[in-house]
Design an enzyme around this catalytic site. Structure first.
Site, PDB file in Angstrom:
ATOM      1  N   CYS A  16       0.814  -1.202   0.000  1.00  0.00           N
ATOM      2  CA  CYS A  16       0.000   0.000   0.000  1.00  0.00           C
ATOM      3  C   CYS A  16       0.850   1.255   0.000  1.00  0.00           C
ATOM      4  O   CYS A  16       2.055   1.226   0.234  1.00  0.00           O
ATOM      5  CB  CYS A  16      -0.878   0.067   1.254  1.00  0.00           C
ATOM      6  N   GLY A  44       0.293   0.509  -5.300  1.00  0.00           N
ATOM      7  CA  GLY A  44      -0.973  -0.221  -5.242  1.00  0.00           C
ATOM      8  C   GLY A  44      -1.919   0.259  -6.318  1.00  0.00           C
ATOM      9  O   GLY A  44      -2.269   1.437  -6.340  1.00  0.00           O
ATOM     10  N   ASN A 118      -0.335   0.942   5.944  1.00  0.00           N
ATOM     11  CA  ASN A 118       0.593   0.258   5.047  1.00  0.00           C
ATOM     12  C   ASN A 118       1.441  -0.686   5.890  1.00  0.00           C
ATOM     13  O   ASN A 118       2.046  -0.249   6.874  1.00  0.00           O
ATOM     14  CB  ASN A 118       1.495   1.279   4.309  1.00  0.00           C
ATOM     15  N   GLY A 119       1.434  -1.967   5.508  1.00  0.00           N
ATOM     16  CA  GLY A 119       2.226  -2.944   6.263  1.00  0.00           C
ATOM     17  C   GLY A 119       1.420  -4.184   6.546  1.00  0.00           C
ATOM     18  O   GLY A 119       0.409  -4.444   5.880  1.00  0.00           O
ATOM     19  N   TYR A 260      13.053  -2.919  -5.406  1.00  0.00           N
ATOM     20  CA  TYR A 260      11.987  -2.961  -6.384  1.00  0.00           C
ATOM     21  C   TYR A 260      10.811  -2.025  -6.121  1.00  0.00           C
ATOM     22  O   TYR A 260      10.305  -1.374  -7.023  1.00  0.00           O
ATOM     23  CB  TYR A 260      11.418  -4.385  -6.479  1.00  0.00           C
ATOM     24  N   ASP A 363      18.133  -7.899 -14.320  1.00  0.00           N
ATOM     25  CA  ASP A 363      16.793  -7.640 -13.774  1.00  0.00           C
ATOM     26  C   ASP A 363      16.884  -7.583 -12.251  1.00  0.00           C
ATOM     27  O   ASP A 363      17.920  -7.916 -11.674  1.00  0.00           O
ATOM     28  CB  ASP A 363      15.785  -8.697 -14.238  1.00  0.00           C
ATOM     29  N   CYS A 400       7.398 -13.240   3.063  1.00  0.00           N
ATOM     30  CA  CYS A 400       7.428 -11.954   3.768  1.00  0.00           C
ATOM     31  C   CYS A 400       6.151 -11.838   4.588  1.00  0.00           C
ATOM     32  O   CYS A 400       5.052 -12.023   4.064  1.00  0.00           O
ATOM     33  CB  CYS A 400       7.513 -10.799   2.782  1.00  0.00           C
ATOM     34  N   CYS A 451      15.698  -5.431   7.045  1.00  0.00           N
ATOM     35  CA  CYS A 451      15.055  -6.740   6.978  1.00  0.00           C
ATOM     36  C   CYS A 451      15.290  -7.315   5.594  1.00  0.00           C
ATOM     37  O   CYS A 451      14.838  -6.764   4.601  1.00  0.00           O
ATOM     38  CB  CYS A 451      13.555  -6.621   7.251  1.00  0.00           C
ATOM     39  N   CYS A 454      13.280 -12.208   3.352  1.00  0.00           N
ATOM     40  CA  CYS A 454      12.822 -12.928   2.156  1.00  0.00           C
ATOM     41  C   CYS A 454      13.994 -13.580   1.436  1.00  0.00           C
ATOM     42  O   CYS A 454      13.828 -14.566   0.718  1.00  0.00           O
ATOM     43  CB  CYS A 454      12.037 -12.014   1.220  1.00  0.00           C
TER      44      CYS A 454
END
Lengths: 494, 494, 494, 494
Positions: A16, A44, A118-119, A260, A363, A400, A451, A454
């Site tokens: 978000c 989003g 958001n989160g 990203y 990429d 995640c 963090c 992932c």
């Protein structure tokens, strides 16, 4: 007609963007928020909404679609008010429902309360379960509604919304950047680990809260500072106050925001996203050098890394793939027979630049590997003699729980195949990922924690949601271990 | 695009229709509900919705507009399930919001709960206030959400939804006909006074709940009986059970359902709506006879009464006004200059039948008097020599707190003018209303009580909402009293 | 999204309404036309359009859908101009295309030309074929485009649009009521036989042309007279002129306009449609009397006849079927299993009025017999003891080549079955049609001729289109002849 | 609702893309055309359409909007056929009307004819005038309709569509690339000077015609060759034939296709668009060198040139402006007060890369100068110390009569101001345009002629349309002549 919605009311992974505007100068708060959301659209694209506060009267307009689909000059004009909260949302949950659109607006003991979130709360399920046992009802599946309930209950025993929120914050675990609007205050809150970004800006005397600095830029607002992890900022007619509500904070900024998710022109927690990407490209060049003729980035996500790779390697940067600017969501999908077309629709090869060349193709990440394989085939068909695939992040291996949408582990190519197997599957002549240890070197602040769970499986929280357990082995131990055992990856139920 | 909505969250007057289907035979519950709502469309044209229960998974589709605008074959097909609840709604509240669409679906301690409501709680404000003090949040302004909260809280201390609802029902005052869907049960509830209708039907082994019998007819279901005032019926796989939850009930069926609101082909509490209207026409002829050539009804609301008037008076019934069948909501309104057009658009005079005739013109009621005046002018322009206006109900003088939309008292012509003044204002040669005492003689059951408070000021509840007080004088004492004083009508704040 | 259209460009059967407004007083010509089309909506619901002339600049807005769907306050406001032409259209041709929407607007040698057409040319194919041989191109399948081509070519050799049209009119055969707009004139034309209606009205000094008088009523315009068969009226700033262009005219007014197509409140060629229907009902009562308890009309088409039947027979008129006022085009159709529902959706029985009664059921016509059979079953299910079906027109047996949509002969029940067979198929206790000879007695002017070819097979034109031949036997000779032979009906290829 | 359209029927400047598919292999011609149009979307975003030929039956779907707005899986499925013609269109004419959508489909003497046109006839007015004098009617303002009329007339006197077109081609002047579909043939035609591109491709045995090679790439078709200027190619079941219909051809390929209009991944008349742009950047660097820190292109139009400038100058290429990927047409425009926002919405500065830098900013052209001035201000606000503006084409000074949309001369900054004045107005520290003589050196084939009239004023046609005269002085004589006289530019009425 609108799609039928499905009231699963289960946990949802969502990405978000949030925005808040507190007017002191006679700006049109709704329009400013509209422009802000527009700049945050990349965070989003499924739904969006704006709520305004007009002397205590709340007006709200929300809907499924892009900002410029949901809002028009007519409905934005009806959103008169001096405070505004906006939200854009993407949901990985296919049965996303209209009720989940934010900002969430409710009426409670002290008038109205508006929340944009958001989160992802890691203890949302437990909180919700407890609330339901106390008789709470839920009309959506959003974390925001859980927070709303907690706030309303806390408010009955406190003297202000800030006090109430301080009580609530003690109960929340996981990732949350919140913009909250009470009858007279605009409040910004960031979780103690600072998973998701949130920044503070000023336009004349008016205050702005936004997920990214690019949303300040669009309305020509000045960037003041990031809201700190573990901080609550309260804006009202008297100005801005700050409360540091968390005793100690070990930062866990999401590295994928840099890789990203965020816009390259945003600066998050003091780090330019663009610069971090160029730096990642440079590190990638050092980690996985190769002799080649040109460096080509996959538009748009790989372009910034390719610039860095080219600079560090001295191999010329060239455009090799052209993106069709007119891709829309309603595109008619190629049939099985027309499969070959599906990649070409969005990207076309610049044959003249590729023919007879050894190409380094860059990429940001590989998820399932399909797109990557198609691109490599396309370039080889166009006459590339070699394709050296370079990925500007480590392999995706773990879920995640903090708000980034990563497919289930079954679908992640790096979970299921070794490096060499992946190289063969995508048809590259060589393949190299950004080493995990290089993540910290892409320019991120040395005094902060990040963090990268992932990639690494190292989660910074004590407890994972839904009974999931932390991986017993590290990424290094598992990945490309010749005796690697599939079950090593299956510890975590996803 | 959708209109911006306004979160006033205040009390709303609303007229509605409800429908429920519990499948035992393999019917498509959603489609059956669609047809049922279609037959109830006259009870509310602003929004509608259907929720289905598919082994505990709730799917819902709601929207602003008519049943055939909101639903299409695609979204109705997605509504797979064996139980369904439907709702159509009209709201007098101009800022009706999407969140107010019903059925209201929530997740609570025992899974999902779906509520469709018709009526108006007279103590909604107090209940809501109390709930807010306990920390409840409200996302709509509907009574249904108040009931939902009470049910969720009661359910934490009881063993079944029926038990929980019995606790809730003790707290509700005013008018409510409810269709409720729990994970395994479909429940119909009618308030102890039976203000609003609710009936029970059967199709093979499947059960149906509906506001009117016409909704049973459309799906060829058999009418079993009305849900009794003060009754809760519970339908599950084992069949139907009934609980009489109110100790004593003094019935207060809404007479305006018979006069205007319900379909003529429905039978409510044992009384045919059509027959009641023809009978009202006959009583009107007896109360206000006049020498004339023809009896003409105002389409569509006055036609049935005109049939009765003609039968009782022996004066021939004729069509005098033709209605345009294609009136839609998006019609471009005539400008001030084109005012003359505005009546003609919907109704045209059948000149041949009117020219040179003394006309008895019948309608169901007069609200502001404007439409009536326009029609009379139209008929006179077409050559009518006299117009004798006859109204098949007593003058509207008091607010309805039970779910009928009556404009504010300031706008009601009968509150502000005497009979003779009204006659002059509308331009009629004579004017007669159905006498208040005749209401009971239109065929209503003698063993039941009725609510005619909008005409009589005699409210059957102990306490009016929002601190309003009951009128100190009766309609008879006030209306057409030569010494009538404006302030007599101003006792009640509206 | 809009449906793909199919360029068959073949002959099309169409029913239409036309309207023209020539402003002399400062009225808004487009709005007046909008209201006029609204009153003519029953003549065509598939598409509509308005073209205006603003000092020679033509603006046009057309679209698929109802008048209030295609036009809104925004686009009507853009249609500034002092002359306007409007059109509503129904087409029996399933692949109706957007290009066929009228009014047709073209640019030609003398500026712009706008044509709105109601009717059907019987020699359209020949005219078009000849034009194509001369190099003409066609973008639609409408007769209007054929007329447009002829007009443009004639105009190159004449001095005025009137002169050009006089040349064109010599070539046209069949039914046409035209409203034509040149840069400075508004022209109304009716074919020499007067198949389709066209009338002339006045509002202050402004002139109006319209298919029916109801369209004059809606804008409060005064009816002046019908445009005469074989007449061209030319309106410009100087006023109105008339040209009688046909030497002799044997009138052939369409009787089906009176029976079904026109609004009851219109007066066509001096005859009130409503009065004609009541009279038809009376004649039907005389031709087919029966002992019964009540007379019931099928809404809406059968109601006026039922009034007449009741008056003539002395048997009480009662409502027996209630129509759902909210039927829209997007209704989800019942599946095969739900077939029983399909009739109930639009009509419901008023059980109290029907139960235990012998019912005379009146409708305007029987086409395939299915609807009729369903209604009779519905009434019997509701307790009717007998149903005596009475049809206010003779049996449909022949095609209409003049603009009324009648299904192919294979589908017409009266072509394929005898009277007794039909009675059995629809399940009636008795069945009676209006006798063919009574058609002239429903109040039509004795000095005019009428076209009843769809009933009688007597076509008033010399040549039928597409090589079809006139029937060799009359309706009387064929219908219900015990030795009746199917092949008698098969003379005409359809 | 659709906008009201205005029947001006005047000359229109339009930019377009065309596509044709002749299936021999069982491909879905409509879908292939859909993908092709999608790849050509940049050539026209206002309307689009596809017509298919199904054994002589023509089906067509057209509409206003982007390819993925106008087409969906439902309507594309209805477009069954073995040949297809597609069209995308942009029109500078604000009152573009639905009737102007292409392909234009007509019925004429030999069945159907479908035309898609890219370009602009310089004698369209004369041709149309003559046709109108012969009785032709026009329903649109497109050149395609003029060609359609000529073709239909020619066809009456010839034995095949090719022969007819050869007659027609003798009459056409100006720019035209046509795709034509007759009942059994697909025809591609390019004007003798080859203003607009048209190429030929093959997929298995099926043939494709397309404006650009990128449309072949998307469906994986093989590029065969360009259709030659003055060539007609005829495709039918037997295969491909070619007719060279023009005796001599002096090529006039539009240089602006290379500078701006075409996709970089297309190859037009043997020249890679991308390569031409990089080369133009290099020439620009040589013509206007400057000491600076970074080279920045304006996205997306300036990026390729910036790459070339950087390569030739050795100054590093950097991203300095980030484009918002989500700009849609329905965006709410900033008000006058919010003017500062209007540029930021689409582009944001990458502050880190700009701050303290001397920036060479590259764009393809300057039209009015406003956007350019805003961008320079933005970069300076972000801390750029110097901005050296470099434009990769000569100044725009003359109208294009061949299908490129250039604003009226009054609005062109280069017509009204000297080089130094422009530099000051846009706020640049220096300004340099690509010299006119360098245009031929950007890689264009030396054996071909090009049209650079918009820069040079040298028109390759004998006669300009609408009585316009060719400029008497050359660009070199006028531009930046210190004694330059405004009237020198005013020779041509525009």
């Amino acid at each position: 007609m609108r799609k039928t919605t499905n009231m699963y009311l289960d946990k949802v992974k969502e990405e978000c963007g949030v925005f808040g505007f507190f007017d002191m100068d006679g700006f049109d708060a709704a329009r400013m928020t509209y422009y802000g959301l527009y700049a945050l659209q990349h965070r989003g694209q499924e739904s969006c909404g704006i709520a305004v506060n007009d002397n205590g009267i709340i007006r709200v307009h929300k809907g499924m679609g892009l900002v410029n689909e949901v809002f028009d000059s007519e409905n934005i004009q009806e959103l008169k008010g001096t405070m505004a909260v906006g939200h854009v949302r993407y949901s990985a949950f296919s049965d996303f429902q209209r009720e989940d659109c934010q900002p969430l607006v409710s009426r409670y003991i002290k008038g109205s309360l508006t929340i944009a979130h958001n989160g992802n709360l890691t203890n949302a399920y437990e909180l919700r379960h407890k609330l339901e046992h106390e008789g709470a009802i839920f009309q959506s599946s959003s974390n925001a509604e859980v927070i709303m309930h907690l706030a309303a209950r806390a408010r009955t025993k406190t003297h202000s919304i800030e006090e109430a929120m301080l009580k609530v914050l003690k109960k929340l675990e996981g990732a949350f950047s919140l913009v909250i609007m009470s009858p007279r205050k605009l409040i910004g809150i960031r979780d103690p680990k600072g998973f998701r970004p949130l920044c503070l800006g000023k336009l004349k005397n008016s205050y702005i809260l936004a997920s990214e600095t690019a949303a300040l830029d669009v309305i020509k607002a000045e960037f003041i500072r990031d809201v700190e992890p573990g901080e609550m900022v309260i804006i009202n007619q008297e100005g801005l106050r700050s409360i540091k509500y968390a005793d100690e904070t070990t930062y866990s900024h999401c590295v994928f925001e840099y890789i990203y998710f965020a816009r390259p022109d945003s600066v998050i927690d003091g780090v330019s996203v663009y610069a971090a990407r160029v730096q990642a490209g440079k590190l990638l060049a050092k980690a996985h050098p190769v002799e080649a003729d040109i460096v080509v980035g996959v538009p748009d996500s790989g372009l910034n890394f390719a610039v860095g790779y080219a600079q560090a390697s001295g191999i010329p940067y060239e455009e090799g793939l052209i993106k069709n600017r007119y891709t829309g969501r309603t595109f008619i999908k190629p049939t099985q027979d027309e499969r070959a077309i599906s990649v070409n629709i969005k990207l076309n090869v610049l044959k003249n630049n590729i023919e007879g060349k050894r190409v380094i193709l860059i990429d940001d990440s590989i998820v399932r590997g399909t797109t990557c394989a198609n691109l490599i085939k396309m370039l080889k068909d166009a006459g590339a003699t070699q394709i050296h695939m370079r990925i500007a992040s480590p392999p995706f291996m773990w879920p995640c729980y903090f708000g980034t949408d990563i497919p289930s582990r079954d679908e992640l190519i790096a979970v299921n195949y070794s490096l060499e197997q992946i190289r063969q599957k995508i048809g590259a002549d060589s393949l190299g990922y950004l080493p995990l240890e290089d993540i910290k070197n892409i320019g991120l602040r040395k005094d902060r924690g990040y963090c990268d769970a992932c990639f690494s499986g190292k989660y910074s929280v004590n407890k994972l949601p839904n009974g999931n357990q932390k991986p017993s082995k590290t990424q290094e131990e598992i990945y490309d271990n010749p005796r690697r055992d599939k079950k090593d990856f299956k510890i975590i139920k996803n």
